[in-house]
Design a protein around this motif. Structure first.
Motif, PDB file in Angstrom:
ATOM      1  N   THR A   9      43.842 -49.763  -1.702  1.00 31.24           N
ATOM      2  CA  THR A   9      43.145 -49.830  -0.432  1.00 31.24           C
ATOM      3  C   THR A   9      42.682 -48.450   0.000  1.00 31.24           C
ATOM      4  O   THR A   9      43.427 -47.491  -0.027  1.00 31.24           O
ATOM      5  CB  THR A   9      44.050 -50.445   0.650  1.00 31.24           C
ATOM      6  OG1 THR A   9      44.450 -51.744   0.233  1.00 31.24           O
ATOM      7  CG2 THR A   9      43.333 -50.554   1.971  1.00 31.24           C
ATOM      8  N   ARG A  10      41.424 -48.382   0.406  1.00 28.02           N
ATOM      9  CA  ARG A  10      40.840 -47.136   0.900  1.00 28.02           C
ATOM     10  C   ARG A  10      40.398 -47.349   2.340  1.00 28.02           C
ATOM     11  O   ARG A  10      40.073 -48.445   2.739  1.00 28.02           O
ATOM     12  CB  ARG A  10      39.636 -46.729   0.057  1.00 28.02           C
ATOM     13  CG  ARG A  10      40.019 -46.351  -1.363  1.00 28.02           C
ATOM     14  CD  ARG A  10      38.828 -45.934  -2.181  1.00 28.02           C
ATOM     15  NE  ARG A  10      38.095 -44.815  -1.631  1.00 28.02           N
ATOM     16  CZ  ARG A  10      38.396 -43.528  -1.813  1.00 28.02           C
ATOM     17  NH1 ARG A  10      39.454 -43.202  -2.521  1.00 28.02           N
ATOM     18  NH2 ARG A  10      37.653 -42.572  -1.302  1.00 28.02           N
ATOM     19  N   LEU A  11      40.378 -46.274   3.078  1.00 33.90           N
ATOM     20  CA  LEU A  11      39.871 -46.285   4.439  1.00 33.90           C
ATOM     21  C   LEU A  11      38.635 -45.409   4.496  1.00 33.90           C
ATOM     22  O   LEU A  11      38.565 -44.386   3.822  1.00 33.90           O
ATOM     23  CB  LEU A  11      40.913 -45.741   5.422  1.00 33.90           C
ATOM     24  CG  LEU A  11      42.203 -46.526   5.571  1.00 33.90           C
ATOM     25  CD1 LEU A  11      43.155 -45.789   6.504  1.00 33.90           C
ATOM     26  CD2 LEU A  11      41.936 -47.920   6.085  1.00 33.90           C
ATOM     27  N   THR A  12      37.678 -45.817   5.302  1.00 37.30           N
ATOM     28  CA  THR A  12      36.473 -45.026   5.527  1.00 37.30           C
ATOM     29  C   THR A  12      36.278 -44.863   7.022  1.00 37.30           C
ATOM     30  O   THR A  12      36.354 -45.835   7.774  1.00 37.30           O
ATOM     31  CB  THR A  12      35.240 -45.724   4.927  1.00 37.30           C
ATOM     32  OG1 THR A  12      35.451 -45.906   3.530  1.00 37.30           O
ATOM     33  CG2 THR A  12      33.982 -44.907   5.141  1.00 37.30           C
ATOM     34  N   CYS A  13      36.026 -43.634   7.444  1.00 42.23           N
ATOM     35  CA  CYS A  13      35.743 -43.345   8.843  1.00 42.23           C
ATOM     36  C   CYS A  13      34.308 -43.759   9.133  1.00 42.23           C
ATOM     37  O   CYS A  13      33.382 -43.325   8.448  1.00 42.23           O
ATOM     38  CB  CYS A  13      35.935 -41.861   9.131  1.00 42.23           C
ATOM     39  SG  CYS A  13      35.460 -41.405  10.807  1.00 42.23           S
ATOM     40  N   LEU A  14      34.125 -44.585  10.141  1.00 42.13           N
ATOM     41  CA  LEU A  14      32.780 -45.012  10.495  1.00 42.13           C
ATOM     42  C   LEU A  14      32.049 -43.956  11.320  1.00 42.13           C
ATOM     43  O   LEU A  14      30.845 -44.055  11.527  1.00 42.13           O
ATOM     44  CB  LEU A  14      32.838 -46.343  11.248  1.00 42.13           C
ATOM     45  CG  LEU A  14      33.440 -47.501  10.444  1.00 42.13           C
ATOM     46  CD1 LEU A  14      33.516 -48.759  11.284  1.00 42.13           C
ATOM     47  CD2 LEU A  14      32.673 -47.760   9.171  1.00 42.13           C
ATOM     48  N   GLY A  15      32.772 -42.936  11.749  1.00 41.24           N
ATOM     49  CA  GLY A  15      32.151 -41.858  12.506  1.00 41.24           C
ATOM     50  C   GLY A  15      31.493 -40.813  11.617  1.00 41.24           C
ATOM     51  O   GLY A  15      30.347 -40.441  11.827  1.00 41.24           O
ATOM     52  N   CYS A  16      32.223 -40.348  10.591  1.00 43.96           N
ATOM     53  CA  CYS A  16      31.700 -39.253   9.765  1.00 43.96           C
ATOM     54  C   CYS A  16      31.580 -39.607   8.285  1.00 43.96           C
ATOM     55  O   CYS A  16      31.031 -38.837   7.514  1.00 43.96           O
ATOM     56  CB  CYS A  16      32.565 -38.003   9.927  1.00 43.96           C
ATOM     57  SG  CYS A  16      34.199 -38.123   9.161  1.00 43.96           S
ATOM     58  N   GLY A  17      32.127 -40.750   7.867  1.00 45.78           N
ATOM     59  CA  GLY A  17      32.025 -41.162   6.471  1.00 45.78           C
ATOM     60  C   GLY A  17      33.154 -40.699   5.574  1.00 45.78           C
ATOM     61  O   GLY A  17      33.152 -40.999   4.384  1.00 45.78           O
ATOM     62  N   PHE A  18      34.136 -39.960   6.108  1.00 47.30           N
ATOM     63  CA  PHE A  18      35.285 -39.523   5.310  1.00 47.30           C
ATOM     64  C   PHE A  18      35.968 -40.751   4.713  1.00 47.30           C
ATOM     65  O   PHE A  18      36.165 -41.755   5.397  1.00 47.30           O
ATOM     66  CB  PHE A  18      36.269 -38.756   6.195  1.00 47.30           C
ATOM     67  CG  PHE A  18      37.536 -38.359   5.491  1.00 47.30           C
ATOM     68  CD1 PHE A  18      37.562 -37.254   4.657  1.00 47.30           C
ATOM     69  CD2 PHE A  18      38.702 -39.087   5.667  1.00 47.30           C
ATOM     70  CE1 PHE A  18      38.741 -36.881   4.009  1.00 47.30           C
ATOM     71  CE2 PHE A  18      39.875 -38.729   5.035  1.00 47.30           C
ATOM     72  CZ  PHE A  18      39.899 -37.622   4.205  1.00 47.30           C
ATOM     73  N   GLU A  42      39.047 -35.518   9.635  1.00 51.37           N
ATOM     74  CA  GLU A  42      37.830 -34.704   9.686  1.00 51.37           C
ATOM     75  C   GLU A  42      37.234 -34.642  11.087  1.00 51.37           C
ATOM     76  O   GLU A  42      36.898 -33.574  11.564  1.00 51.37           O
ATOM     77  CB  GLU A  42      36.785 -35.255   8.706  1.00 51.37           C
ATOM     78  CG  GLU A  42      37.202 -35.168   7.256  1.00 51.37           C
ATOM     79  CD  GLU A  42      37.246 -33.742   6.749  1.00 51.37           C
ATOM     80  OE1 GLU A  42      36.323 -32.973   7.050  1.00 51.37           O
ATOM     81  OE2 GLU A  42      38.215 -33.404   6.043  1.00 51.37           O
ATOM     82  N   CYS A  43      37.067 -35.796  11.740  1.00 49.34           N
ATOM     83  CA  CYS A  43      36.374 -35.815  13.030  1.00 49.34           C
ATOM     84  C   CYS A  43      37.239 -36.323  14.185  1.00 49.34           C
ATOM     85  O   CYS A  43      36.817 -36.263  15.327  1.00 49.34           O
ATOM     86  CB  CYS A  43      35.089 -36.647  12.938  1.00 49.34           C
ATOM     87  SG  CYS A  43      35.361 -38.430  12.801  1.00 49.34           S
ATOM     88  N   GLY A  44      38.426 -36.859  13.890  1.00 48.61           N
ATOM     89  CA  GLY A  44      39.324 -37.327  14.936  1.00 48.61           C
ATOM     90  C   GLY A  44      39.067 -38.742  15.409  1.00 48.61           C
ATOM     91  O   GLY A  44      39.751 -39.242  16.294  1.00 48.61           O
ATOM     92  N   SER A  45      38.099 -39.426  14.830  1.00 51.59           N
ATOM     93  CA  SER A  45      37.775 -40.797  15.230  1.00 51.59           C
ATOM     94  C   SER A  45      38.869 -41.767  14.800  1.00 51.59           C
ATOM     95  O   SER A  45      39.495 -41.597  13.756  1.00 51.59           O
ATOM     96  CB  SER A  45      36.447 -41.217  14.590  1.00 51.59           C
ATOM     97  OG  SER A  45      36.178 -42.583  14.853  1.00 51.59           O
TER      98      SER A  45
END
Length: 52
Positions: A9-18, A42-45
């Motif tokens: 399982t991977r997570l992706t930040c919808l704010g910055c794409g990390f 990366e962005c705190g989202s």
């Protein structure tokens, strides 16, 4: 076998794409009404999406 699916399982930040696997790469933050949330390092989202 359940542990193998968690590793995939991977997570992706919808704010910055990390993107990174679930685990130590991600921050955790306590939010009293909602509980513990996953936060992007990366962005705190806290707006993250999980996928396999």
């Amino acid at each position: 076998m359940a542990d193998e699916s968690v590793d995939a399982t991977r997570l992706t930040c919808l704010g910055c794409g990390f993107a990174a696997p679930v685990g130590e790469a991600w921050d955790r933050v306590a939010h009293p009404p909602l509980g513990t949330l996953t936060r992007c390092p990366e962005c705190g989202s806290t707006n993250v999406h999980s996928h396999e």
